[in-house]
Each structure stands twice: as structure tokens, then as C-alpha cells.
Design an enzyme around this catalytic site. Structure first.
Site, PDB file in Angstrom:
ATOM      1  N   ASP A   1      56.101  74.419  53.767  1.00 46.80           N
ATOM      2  CA  ASP A   1      55.410  73.356  53.114  1.00 46.80           C
ATOM      3  C   ASP A   1      53.852  73.586  54.075  1.00 46.80           C
ATOM      4  O   ASP A   1      52.869  73.453  53.635  1.00 46.80           O
ATOM      5  CB  ASP A   1      56.187  72.076  53.608  1.00 46.80           C
ATOM      6  CG  ASP A   1      55.075  70.904  53.154  1.00 46.80           C
ATOM      7  OD1 ASP A   1      54.474  70.753  52.157  1.00 46.80           O
ATOM      8  OD2 ASP A   1      54.864  70.063  54.058  1.00 46.80           O
TER       9      ASP A   1
ATOM     10  N   CYS B   1      80.140  65.734  53.342  1.00 42.62           N
ATOM     11  CA  CYS B   1      80.190  66.104  54.757  1.00 42.62           C
ATOM     12  C   CYS B   1      80.255  65.049  55.356  1.00 42.62           C
ATOM     13  O   CYS B   1      79.615  63.917  55.205  1.00 42.62           O
ATOM     14  CB  CYS B   1      78.571  66.564  54.932  1.00 42.62           C
ATOM     15  SG  CYS B   1      78.503  67.839  56.133  1.00 42.62           S
TER      16      CYS B   1
END
EC number: 4.6.1.17
Length: 159
Positions: A125, A74
Site C-alpha cells: 500500500d 479463529c
């Protein structure tokens, strides 16, 4: 020859030097399914770890800016805008959308996809103690503008 392989069949970053600079925008979405009580606690700000959506918002923006550090081929880009929205779309489902913008020679699809992915992981999370069986996905690109292909919208029913 593959675009991301050199003449020795080794990985390379594609050369975008001669591509035209345009305004580029990408929109991605993801979902996270959870117990209705977990989503209610998120909405009411009652999760033990704090304001889940505020933290997920920051995580998504940070993820968009760090995409090139996470995905090997990327290109690093100058992100000119990154914004996330959260919407309850069912009693047990939170949808996350990200819009990422730049003015450059390569698109921001990966940045938008990374933003929603990390935002969803952050929700997981922060809520996993209360609801470890949450499910993330589908995650998908829904729109991109700019560059050679112009403006494309993708069928959201595929996910």
C-alpha cells in the site's frame, strides 16, 4: 464429523475448554518482491508516504491482535508478544518474519500468518504508486512450539 461443523452441519468454533494451557509460539514468514529501486527507497526512507517499515511493523502487530476478528473460526486469544523483522534477502526482495506468543489452550499460527500478511500488504500500500507490480509471497508458517504437537519446524524450501 468435521471439527468445525456441528450436528446440523453448520459452522461452529471448536471447543478448547479442556485443552492444557501451555506456552505457545509461532513464527511465520512472507516476502514481497519489487523493483530494486523501490527496495532501496524503502531502506533509505525515501518513499513519499513515509517510513514504510515502521508503519508495516505496527500493522503486523495490530493484525496479530485482531486475527480472531478476521478469520471466522479463529479463537480470540491473549497475545503475550508479537514482533516483526524485515530483511533484504535479494536486491528486489524483502522478507518479513513475525513471532507471536501466548500462554493458552490454542496456538498462535494464524496470528503469525496474519501479521506477516498484513505487514506485506502495508508495504504494498505504501509503495504501490512507485511500484504497482510488486508481488507478495510465498507466505508460510516456519515454526510452532507448544501444545500437544510440541516443537515443529517446517521446511522453508517448500515455498
Amino acid at each position: 464429523m468435521f471439527t468445525h461443523l456441528n450436528e446440523q452441519n453448520r459452522a461452529k468454533m471448536v471447543d478448547v475448554t479442556h485443552k492444557e494451557v501451555t506456552e505457545r509460539v509461532a513464527v511465520a514468514k512472507s516476502q514481497i518482491k519489487m523493483k530494486p529501486s523501490t527496495l532501496t527507497a524503502i531502506e533509505q526512507g525515501n518513499m513519499a508516504k513515509g517510513d514504510v517499515l515502521a508503519v508495516a511493523q505496527v500493522a503486523g502487530v495490530m493484525a496479530a491482535k485482531k486475527t480472531a476478528e478476521l478469520i471466522p473460526m479463529c479463537h480470540p486469544i491473549f497475545t503475550t508478544g508479537a514482533n516483526l523483522h524485515f530483511e533484504k534477502i535479494a536486491e528486489d526482495t524483502l522478507e518479513i518474519s513475525a513471532t507471536v506468543k501466548t500462554r493458552g489452550v490454542t496456538g498462535v499460527e494464524m496470528e503469525a500468518l496474519t501479521a506477516v500478511s498484513l505487514a506485506a500488504l502495508t508495504v504494498y500500500d505504501m509503495c504501490k504508486a512507485a511500484d504497482p507490480a510488486m508481488v507478495i509471497g510465498p507466505t508460510r508458517l516456519v515454526e510452532k512450539r507448544g501444545g500437544k504437537q510440541g516443537h515443529l519446524r517446517f521446511d522453508e524450501q517448500k515455498g
